[in-house]
Design an enzyme around this catalytic site. Structure first.
Site, mmCIF file in Angstrom:
data_model
loop_
_atom_site.group_PDB
_atom_site.id
_atom_site.type_symbol
_atom_site.label_atom_id
_atom_site.label_comp_id
_atom_site.label_asym_id
_atom_site.label_seq_id
_atom_site.Cartn_x
_atom_site.Cartn_y
_atom_site.Cartn_z
ATOM 1 N N ALA A 120 66.236 39.172 78.265
ATOM 2 C CA ALA A 120 66.288 40.359 77.405
ATOM 3 C C ALA A 120 66.386 39.885 75.972
ATOM 4 O O ALA A 120 67.290 39.115 75.624
ATOM 5 C CB ALA A 120 67.502 41.213 77.761
ATOM 6 N N SER A 144 75.654 38.223 72.296
ATOM 7 C CA SER A 144 74.429 38.702 72.932
ATOM 8 C C SER A 144 74.636 40.042 73.624
ATOM 9 O O SER A 144 73.719 40.605 74.186
ATOM 10 C CB SER A 144 73.950 37.670 73.949
ATOM 11 O OG SER A 144 74.934 37.494 74.933
ATOM 12 N N CYS A 170 52.627 44.711 117.710
ATOM 13 C CA CYS A 170 52.291 46.072 117.271
ATOM 14 C C CYS A 170 50.893 46.458 117.762
ATOM 15 O O CYS A 170 50.629 47.625 118.044
ATOM 16 C CB CYS A 170 52.350 46.170 115.758
ATOM 17 S SG CYS A 170 54.035 46.073 115.146
ATOM 18 N N ASP A 188 79.559 34.355 78.439
ATOM 19 C CA ASP A 188 79.559 35.829 78.616
ATOM 20 C C ASP A 188 80.478 36.342 79.723
ATOM 21 O O ASP A 188 80.692 37.540 79.817
ATOM 22 C CB ASP A 188 78.130 36.319 78.967
ATOM 23 C CG ASP A 188 77.120 35.953 77.900
ATOM 24 O OD1 ASP A 188 77.548 35.659 76.778
ATOM 25 O OD2 ASP A 188 75.911 35.961 78.199
ATOM 26 N N ARG A 200 74.569 39.876 96.536
ATOM 27 C CA ARG A 200 75.097 39.309 97.782
ATOM 28 C C ARG A 200 75.087 37.787 97.797
ATOM 29 O O ARG A 200 75.900 37.159 98.456
ATOM 30 C CB ARG A 200 74.352 39.883 98.987
ATOM 31 C CG ARG A 200 72.856 39.810 98.865
ATOM 32 C CD ARG A 200 72.136 40.694 99.860
ATOM 33 N NE ARG A 200 70.717 40.440 99.776
ATOM 34 C CZ ARG A 200 69.913 41.003 98.872
ATOM 35 N NH1 ARG A 200 70.367 41.880 98.009
ATOM 36 N NH2 ARG A 200 68.630 40.695 98.832
ATOM 37 N N TRP A 232 75.421 44.020 73.593
ATOM 38 C CA TRP A 232 74.345 44.168 74.539
ATOM 39 C C TRP A 232 73.064 44.302 73.745
ATOM 40 O O TRP A 232 72.999 45.163 72.882
ATOM 41 C CB TRP A 232 74.541 45.439 75.390
ATOM 42 C CG TRP A 232 75.825 45.458 76.152
ATOM 43 C CD1 TRP A 232 76.983 46.037 75.790
ATOM 44 C CD2 TRP A 232 76.048 44.876 77.435
ATOM 45 N NE1 TRP A 232 77.922 45.856 76.774
ATOM 46 C CE2 TRP A 232 77.366 45.143 77.787
ATOM 47 C CE3 TRP A 232 75.222 44.149 78.308
ATOM 48 C CZ2 TRP A 232 77.903 44.701 78.997
ATOM 49 C CZ3 TRP A 232 75.774 43.729 79.488
ATOM 50 C CH2 TRP A 232 77.112 44.004 79.832
ATOM 51 N N ARG A 263 67.351 42.974 90.498
ATOM 52 C CA ARG A 263 68.170 41.981 91.220
ATOM 53 C C ARG A 263 68.124 42.194 92.723
ATOM 54 O O ARG A 263 68.039 41.236 93.485
ATOM 55 C CB ARG A 263 69.631 42.081 90.766
ATOM 56 C CG ARG A 263 69.894 41.388 89.473
ATOM 57 C CD ARG A 263 71.375 41.461 89.146
ATOM 58 N NE ARG A 263 71.595 41.011 87.787
ATOM 59 C CZ ARG A 263 72.629 41.366 87.044
ATOM 60 N NH1 ARG A 263 73.530 42.198 87.526
ATOM 61 N NH2 ARG A 263 72.755 40.903 85.812
ATOM 62 N N GLU A 302 54.620 49.740 111.944
ATOM 63 C CA GLU A 302 53.678 50.406 112.856
ATOM 64 C C GLU A 302 54.432 51.020 114.031
ATOM 65 O O GLU A 302 54.203 52.163 114.411
ATOM 66 C CB GLU A 302 52.644 49.401 113.396
ATOM 67 C CG GLU A 302 51.840 48.649 112.343
ATOM 68 C CD GLU A 302 52.508 47.342 111.925
ATOM 69 O OE1 GLU A 302 53.724 47.340 111.665
ATOM 70 O OE2 GLU A 302 51.802 46.320 111.841
HETATM 71 C C1 AOF Z 1 57.881 42.707 109.816
HETATM 72 N N1 AOF Z 1 57.731 44.048 109.673
HETATM 73 O O1 AOF Z 1 56.530 45.885 109.710
HETATM 74 C C2 AOF Z 1 55.451 43.864 110.130
HETATM 75 C C3 AOF Z 1 55.580 42.442 110.259
HETATM 76 O O2 AOF Z 1 60.123 38.242 113.769
HETATM 77 P P1 AOF Z 1 59.327 39.473 113.940
HETATM 78 O O3 AOF Z 1 58.968 39.788 115.333
HETATM 79 O O4 AOF Z 1 59.960 40.655 113.256
HETATM 80 O O5 AOF Z 1 57.908 39.203 113.250
HETATM 81 C C4 AOF Z 1 57.810 38.972 111.880
HETATM 82 C C5 AOF Z 1 56.355 38.812 111.487
HETATM 83 O O6 AOF Z 1 55.604 39.945 111.867
HETATM 84 C C6 AOF Z 1 56.170 38.699 109.994
HETATM 85 O O7 AOF Z 1 56.243 37.371 109.567
HETATM 86 C C7 AOF Z 1 54.769 39.260 109.785
HETATM 87 O O8 AOF Z 1 53.829 38.223 109.932
HETATM 88 C C8 AOF Z 1 54.552 40.233 110.928
HETATM 89 N N2 AOF Z 1 54.520 41.664 110.533
HETATM 90 N N3 AOF Z 1 56.816 41.939 110.092
HETATM 91 O O9 AOF Z 1 58.987 42.200 109.671
HETATM 92 C C9 AOF Z 1 56.576 44.662 109.827
HETATM 93 N N4 AOF Z 1 54.263 44.478 110.295
HETATM 94 ZN ZN ZN Z 2 54.320 44.050 114.182
#
Ligand code: AOF
Ligand code: ZN
Length: 339
Positions: free
Chosen positions: A146, A160, A78, A192, A199, A162, A176, A47
């Protein structure tokens, strides 16, 4: 709302433990004047990302797939910025399962017209990991397999590679990325020697019998669950794990991963572990290649029990069927969580 979901998906794999959120702002003639999304954990919410692109009074309606937040977290609420920018209507996909958030109330109190539940099912699917984490306080477990048309992952000699085509394998890489970690077993590594680029990698190796020169150890942060050693230093973390019936306790593994901040995992193993993991699994990605082994000693994708009657089958609900020529991908969810 479709556009919000599409925008949100651009950050797949980058927002954990936070949700995927997209936002669209229109003027009084329904023209889109700004869009935004949550790009990465710790960065602006969707937002805010969109609202910062408009002037006060220019926006009429704000669309967002998740209820706007009303709390001070990494960023200010927000809801405050929505009110400040003079938005008149807010259209929301789903309520936020985060107990800290009750944005709707605040928006309504400010005289904003609020509509909820728009494309709710799609919005819930988009954030199934976040919802599971918030409401059940546990890791989301996905599994990828798969197989041939006759449900086999390898022939009797173990070969296996591919089964599926390159297009299907490219899709596996995309899948992933959506998950915090991938998980495999010593059996798969020894058979395999896969690279499994990611990561974070989780390896189940009870007796620590995999060779550290195996390709999987070359990259990423690694967690090896085993029954011998605990050593949480460096890139290869060893985690001493209780054993049940001669096998690593999966219940322990999933709890421990959650404690370590890993919110979702994708399992990619052989039939034995797939079978054992089935009762913990939330979602299955099943690639099927148009091939038949016909080999009655070939290995099945879920190989874990002897049942006698068809009524004992586990049941699933198919969510999606996609084609990755010449293979298909079935995505399905368990109907219940029996073993
Ligand atoms: C997000 N992104 O676009 C919206 C979220 O730790 P904060 O301040 O980033 O808050 C995380 C919380 O905010 C998340 O658990 C969810 O409930 C709310 N909305 N979070 O990361 C977003 N709109
Ligand atoms: Zn927010």
């Amino acid at each position: 709302m479709e556009k919000c979901i599409e925008l949100a998906k651009q950050a797949e794999g980058l927002t954990s433990p936070n949700p995927l959120v997209g936002c669209v702002i229109t003027d009084e003639f329904d023209n889109i004047i700004a869009t935004g999304y949550h790009h990465k954990y710790g960065e602006n919410h969707a937002e805010r990302d969109a609202l910062l692109k408009i002037n006060k009074g220019d926006g009429d309606t704000l669309y967002v797939n998740l209820e706007p937040c009303s709390h001070y977290g990494k960023t200010p609420p927000c809801t405050d910025l929505i009110i400040e920018k003079g938005i008149k209507n807010v259209i929301i996909g789903m309520l936020d399962p985060n107990p800290l958030v009750s944005g709707i109330k605040k928006l309504k109190e400010a005289g904003i017209d609020v509509t909820t539940g728009v494309l709710e099912d799609e919005c819930k699917k988009l954030n199934e990991v976040f919802i599971t984490n918030m409401t059940e306080n546990r890791i989301f477990v996905a599994l990828k397999t798969a197989t041939t048309l006759d449900g086999k992952i390898a022939t009797s000699n173990g070969s296996s590679k591919w089964i599926t085509s390159e297009k299907a394998r490219d899709e596996v890489h995309k899948i992933r990325k959506r998950y915090d970690a991938i998980m495999t077993s010593s059996t798969t590594i020894i058979a395999d020697n896969p690279t499994m680029e990611h990561r974070k990698k989780v390896i189940l190796d009870r007796e620590l019998k995999t060779d550290l020169k195996s390709k999987i150890y070359r990259q990423g942060e690694i967690y090896v669950f085993n029954e011998k050693v605990d050593d949480l230093e460096g890139n290869i973390n060893l985690i001493k794990t209780p054993v049940q019936d001669g096998k690593i306790s999966l219940e322990f593994v999933f709890k421990k991963l959650y404690e370590l901040g890993i919110r979702s995992v994708l399992i990619e193993c052989g039939g034995k572990l797939n079978g054992k993991a089935l009762k913990y699994t939330d979602k299955i990605y099943h690639f099927i290649a148009p091939k038949i082994t016909g080999d009655n000693h070939a290995k099945s994708c879920f190989d874990y029990r002897n049942i006698t009657d068809i009524s004992e089958c586990r049941e699933f609900k198919i969510d999606k069927i996609e084609v990755f020529e010449p293979d298909i991908l079935l995505t399905y969810y368990p109907i219940d969580k029996k073993s």
